[in-house]
Design an enzyme around this catalytic site. Structure first.
Site, mmCIF file in Angstrom:
data_model
loop_
_atom_site.group_PDB
_atom_site.id
_atom_site.type_symbol
_atom_site.label_atom_id
_atom_site.label_comp_id
_atom_site.label_asym_id
_atom_site.label_seq_id
_atom_site.Cartn_x
_atom_site.Cartn_y
_atom_site.Cartn_z
ATOM 1 N N ILE A 165 93.613 0.148 153.792
ATOM 2 C CA ILE A 165 92.531 -0.528 152.917
ATOM 3 C C ILE A 165 93.361 -1.361 152.138
ATOM 4 O O ILE A 165 94.345 -1.256 151.802
ATOM 5 C CB ILE A 165 91.681 0.317 152.273
ATOM 6 C CG1 ILE A 165 92.424 1.381 151.428
ATOM 7 C CG2 ILE A 165 90.957 1.045 153.187
ATOM 8 C CD1 ILE A 165 91.518 2.243 150.630
ATOM 9 N N ASP A 166 92.786 -2.612 151.857
ATOM 10 C CA ASP A 166 93.408 -3.538 150.999
ATOM 11 C C ASP A 166 93.903 -2.966 149.427
ATOM 12 O O ASP A 166 93.405 -2.143 149.162
ATOM 13 C CB ASP A 166 92.628 -4.871 150.755
ATOM 14 C CG ASP A 166 92.143 -5.595 152.062
ATOM 15 O OD1 ASP A 166 92.896 -5.359 153.041
ATOM 16 O OD2 ASP A 166 90.950 -6.121 152.095
ATOM 17 N N LYS A 167 94.866 -3.685 149.136
ATOM 18 C CA LYS A 167 95.368 -3.354 147.792
ATOM 19 C C LYS A 167 94.487 -3.243 146.637
ATOM 20 O O LYS A 167 94.455 -2.264 145.969
ATOM 21 C CB LYS A 167 96.457 -4.513 147.037
ATOM 22 C CG LYS A 167 97.115 -4.353 145.659
ATOM 23 C CD LYS A 167 97.782 -5.553 145.283
ATOM 24 C CE LYS A 167 98.288 -5.531 144.082
ATOM 25 N NZ LYS A 167 99.250 -6.482 143.581
ATOM 26 N N ARG A 170 85.174 -8.150 154.238
ATOM 27 C CA ARG A 170 85.223 -9.128 153.091
ATOM 28 C C ARG A 170 84.973 -10.635 154.022
ATOM 29 O O ARG A 170 84.002 -11.408 153.674
ATOM 30 C CB ARG A 170 86.544 -9.359 152.397
ATOM 31 C CG ARG A 170 86.799 -8.002 151.808
ATOM 32 C CD ARG A 170 88.220 -7.877 151.193
ATOM 33 N NE ARG A 170 88.713 -9.095 150.425
ATOM 34 C CZ ARG A 170 89.834 -9.374 150.224
ATOM 35 N NH1 ARG A 170 90.908 -8.514 150.673
ATOM 36 N NH2 ARG A 170 90.556 -10.329 149.234
#
Length: 337
Positions: free
Chosen positions: A141-143, A259
């Site tokens: 999962i993204d930062k 997103r």
């Protein structure tokens, strides 16, 4: 140095790599891709002679010896970083990741990552995943996205989890705060290519995704090429016509998928500096509550539910994570609380 003797059975494939992949014991946790690397490295032999061609023909009854080199340490260093451990056993660990933590070291983030923390937390309990002593990252999962992530600690868990992600059988549900309110009756939304409405007020978005042509840090919707991506979403709570709390669940798991898909649908995530555009919540409509959304410092996205079959025990597991404090505060602001 350990070794494993494998006998080619009746009805086996004629290619060495395929025959070995089918014949090695499940407990050895040797995937076909890893076997191909081992063959190329000279770790597979017959009658003392290395066989380095994965396409070499085999016959029933032949015995091959697979040299099992000890796992080597990776260059990434352990770091004593606190982790929110949701569940752990000898084969896997489930983490509730905070915002700001990168999952895997990269040129821009060589330290302070989840992998650095896991190397310290797991220590000598890690198996030689892929020939290296490291945690097995099967999804990311993204930062600046928070929430649940499962990581393999053993080869057998890594292969089993990877197979479930590839088969799209893992239950991954996210909560997000978006600009506007996705409405199933919106003619604009219904007219978008790849967007369909399903029962229960669910909006399905199916496109190809590929790296953006001019910005290599972004992903973009494409049609002729790219990787197939499917996201479903439904509205949980609306804030006038300005914002909504939505649930999203993934059929596929591509980079930045939620997103990009929600931005494509015209409902980019609040706080998303990459895909959110220049949208702002209206102070005329929401009053002071708009400030909570317009100043939110990251994409408002949380991996809230993670469900899968334990790759070793076969137990069905499902975990949930409550919304982090910053998104709870954002929602409270939007409600005018």
């Amino acid at each position: 140095m350990a070794s494993l003797a494998v006998t080619i059975g009746e009805g086996a494939a004629v290619r060495l790599d395929k025959a070995l992949a089918a014949a090695v014991p499940e407990a050895a946790a040797l995937s076909r891709s890893r076997l191909m690397r081992m063959i190329a490295e000279g770790a597979v032999s017959r009658d003392g002679v290395a066989v380095t061609d994965p396409k070499a023909k085999v016959a029933e009854g032949e015995v091959y010896e697979i040299r099992l080199d000890p796992a080597v340490s990776v260059d990434t260093l352990p770091e004593d970083i606190p982790l929110a451990v949701v569940w752990e056993d000898a084969d896997l660990i489930v983490i509730d990741k905070p915002a700001g933590m990168v999952v895997h070291p990269a040129p821009g983030s060589p330290s302070g990552t989840l992998v650095n923390a896991l190397l310290a937390h797991c220590g000598d309990t890690l198996s030689g995943i892929g020939g290296e002593r490291r945690p097995g990252i099967v999804h990311r999962i993204d930062k600046d996205t928070t929430g649940l992530l499962v990581v393999a600690k053993s080869d057998r868990a890594h292969h089993g989890l990877a197979a479930q992600f590839e088969a799209h059988t893992v239950n991954r549900r996210y909560l997000a705060v978006v600009h506007g309110v996705p409405a199933v009756g919106d003619p604009r939304l219904r007219g978008l290519r790849g967007v369909n409405v399903e029962a229960g007020g669910v909006i399905r978005i199916a496109t190809g995704l590929a790296r953006h042509k001019t910005d290599r840090q972004r992903q973009a919707v494409v049609w002729e090429q790219g990787r197939h991506a499917v996201t479903r979403t439904r509205v949980i709570e609306a804030f006038a016509d300005q914002a909504a709390l939505v649930e999203c669940w993934l059929e596929t798991g591509r980079t930045h998928q939620i997103r990009v898909h929600l931005a494509y649908a015209g409902h980019g995530l609040v706080g998303d500096q990459t895909y959110g555009g220049k949208k702002r919540l209206s102070e005329k409509v929401l009053g002071p509550s708009a400030e909570a959304g317009n100043t939110f410092p990251r994409q408002a996205l949380h991996a809230a539910t993670l469900g899968f079959v334990h790759p070793v025990t076969g137990e069905e597991l499902e975990f949930t994570s409550p919304l982090p404090a910053d998104i709870e505060a954002l929602l409270a602001g939007l409600r005018g609380e």
